[in-house]
Design an enzyme around this catalytic site. Structure first.
Site, PDB file in Angstrom:
ATOM      1  N   THR A 208       0.812  -1.242  -0.005  1.00 38.65           N
ATOM      2  CA  THR A 208      -0.088   0.109   0.168  1.00 38.65           C
ATOM      3  C   THR A 208       0.821   0.992   0.155  1.00 38.65           C
ATOM      4  O   THR A 208       1.744   1.226   0.962  1.00 38.65           O
ATOM      5  CB  THR A 208      -0.772  -0.032   1.267  1.00 38.65           C
ATOM      6  OG1 THR A 208      -1.955  -1.105   1.080  1.00 38.65           O
ATOM      7  CG2 THR A 208      -1.830   1.353   1.249  1.00 38.65           C
TER       8      THR A 208
ATOM      9  N   LYS B  21      -7.313   1.329  -2.477  1.00 33.35           N
ATOM     10  CA  LYS B  21      -6.803   1.034  -1.372  1.00 33.35           C
ATOM     11  C   LYS B  21      -6.824   2.044  -0.389  1.00 33.35           C
ATOM     12  O   LYS B  21      -7.436   1.710   0.740  1.00 33.35           O
ATOM     13  CB  LYS B  21      -5.560   0.272  -1.464  1.00 33.35           C
ATOM     14  CG  LYS B  21      -4.956  -0.023  -0.310  1.00 33.35           C
ATOM     15  CD  LYS B  21      -5.831  -1.196   0.507  1.00 33.35           C
ATOM     16  CE  LYS B  21      -5.213  -1.844   1.671  1.00 33.35           C
ATOM     17  NZ  LYS B  21      -3.920  -2.399   1.863  1.00 33.35           N
TER      18      LYS B  21
ATOM     19  N   LYS C 189       0.621   4.838   8.412  1.00 27.31           N
ATOM     20  CA  LYS C 189       1.119   5.207   7.016  1.00 27.31           C
ATOM     21  C   LYS C 189       0.113   5.488   6.165  1.00 27.31           C
ATOM     22  O   LYS C 189       0.282   6.454   5.193  1.00 27.31           O
ATOM     23  CB  LYS C 189       2.318   4.221   6.808  1.00 27.31           C
ATOM     24  CG  LYS C 189       2.794   4.381   5.396  1.00 27.31           C
ATOM     25  CD  LYS C 189       2.208   3.616   4.392  1.00 27.31           C
ATOM     26  CE  LYS C 189       2.467   1.953   4.746  1.00 27.31           C
ATOM     27  NZ  LYS C 189       1.683   1.143   3.590  1.00 27.31           N
TER      28      LYS C 189
END
Length: 292
Positions: A101, A176, A244
């Site tokens: 990701t 995502k 993150k």
């Protein structure tokens, strides 16, 4: 079409999810090269027949299909665009699939740099956590050229069951971000529901039997709430990596001039868990916020 007879697969990253994913490719008969920062993490794969390489450069010189599943966009940038990275070393016609990701803008930059050298790339982040990786039931969201997606889909079906082509380079990563935004607020609701059940004197396990299959149902409620109740905070997905992801989504939302109050709150709560020393716990450790 990529078959075990004409394909050498490389896999970079042997963490919680990467090791299981690479194992499925190996079990399907594909020759497998492995690289990770810590070789010990790849020992299980090596014992099953995978071969170790010393660098992404060496892998790019030997493999014609390479998957990457690492931690941060900075890792992706180094592995793909660094002086000893995949783009500079891969053979023309190779296909590189990043399942980390990462930032949509980085995926687009990698695509353009690779295209200049006749190399094909896809951004293909996944959802489903450690369970999905072990059971090969991941959701895979893919961006890039559709013909590249079609050519690699048979290998992707070894890793997941919900595989969707989303569009041009970066589209997989944008998808995502949608996934992570939905999870972020949902995790708050899951934790609050469990805590509420406990404080009201209910049996939380019985409550879950009622609500997991109704309108409140979600993957997190079905899979992570039981872990909370069992005191299992081992990472299917690390808190530090979730933060993150949320930072990436917040940056992208800011570029689109979009308010995301739910995501903003979730990031704040998870950052408090980091202050409590929980950065290497699974995302279900958000439950501990209400116990602090």
């Amino acid at each position: 079409m990529f078959t075990p007879e004409n394909t050498v697969v490389g896999f970079i990253g042997a963490g919680v999810m990467g090791k299981s994913m690479a194992g499925h490719l190996l079990a399907a008969g594909y020759p497998l090269l492995v690289y990770s920062r810590t070789q010990e993490k790849a020992n299980d794969l090596l014992e099953k027949g995978a071969s170790w390489v010393e660098s992404p450069k060496e892998m790019a010189e030997k493999a014609n299909v390479i998957f990457t599943m690492v931690g941060y966009p900075s890792d992706v940038e180094e592995i793909y665009l660094g002086e000893m990275g995949l783009i500079k070393s891969a053979k023309a016609g190779s296909l590189l699939i990043d399942m980390t990701t990462s930032a949509p803008s980085l995926a687009m930059r990698i695509f353009e740099r690779a295209k200049e050298r006749g190399i094909h790339t896809l951004d293909a982040p996944v959802s489903g956590g450690d369970v999905g990786a072990k059971e090969a039931k991941l959701s895979i969201m893919v961006g890039g050229e559709e013909r590249d997606f079609d050519s690699i889909k048979p290998l992707l079906t070894l890793l997941g069951t919900n595989i969707v082509y989303q569009g041009k380079a970066g589209a997989g990563q944008h998808t995502k971000m949608c996934n992570q935004i939905a999870i972020a607020s949902n995790m708050i609701g899951v934790c609050e529901a469990v805590i509420y059940a406990q404080k009201s004197g209910l049996n939380p396990e019985s409550v879950l039997k009622s609500i997991t299959n109704g309108a409140a149902g979600s993957w997190s409620l079905s899979n992570l709430a039981p872990r909370m109740l069992n005191g299992n905070f081992e990472p299917g997905f690390y808190i530090k990596h979730f933060i993150k992801d949320m930072k990436i989504a917040l940056d992208e939302a800011e570029h689109m001039e979009m308010e995301v109050p739910g995501l903003t709150l979730a990031k704040t709560l998870y950052e408090k868990l980091v202050e409590m020393g929980e950065e290497n716990s699974g995302t279900q450790a958000l439950y501990k916020y209400w116990q602090s």
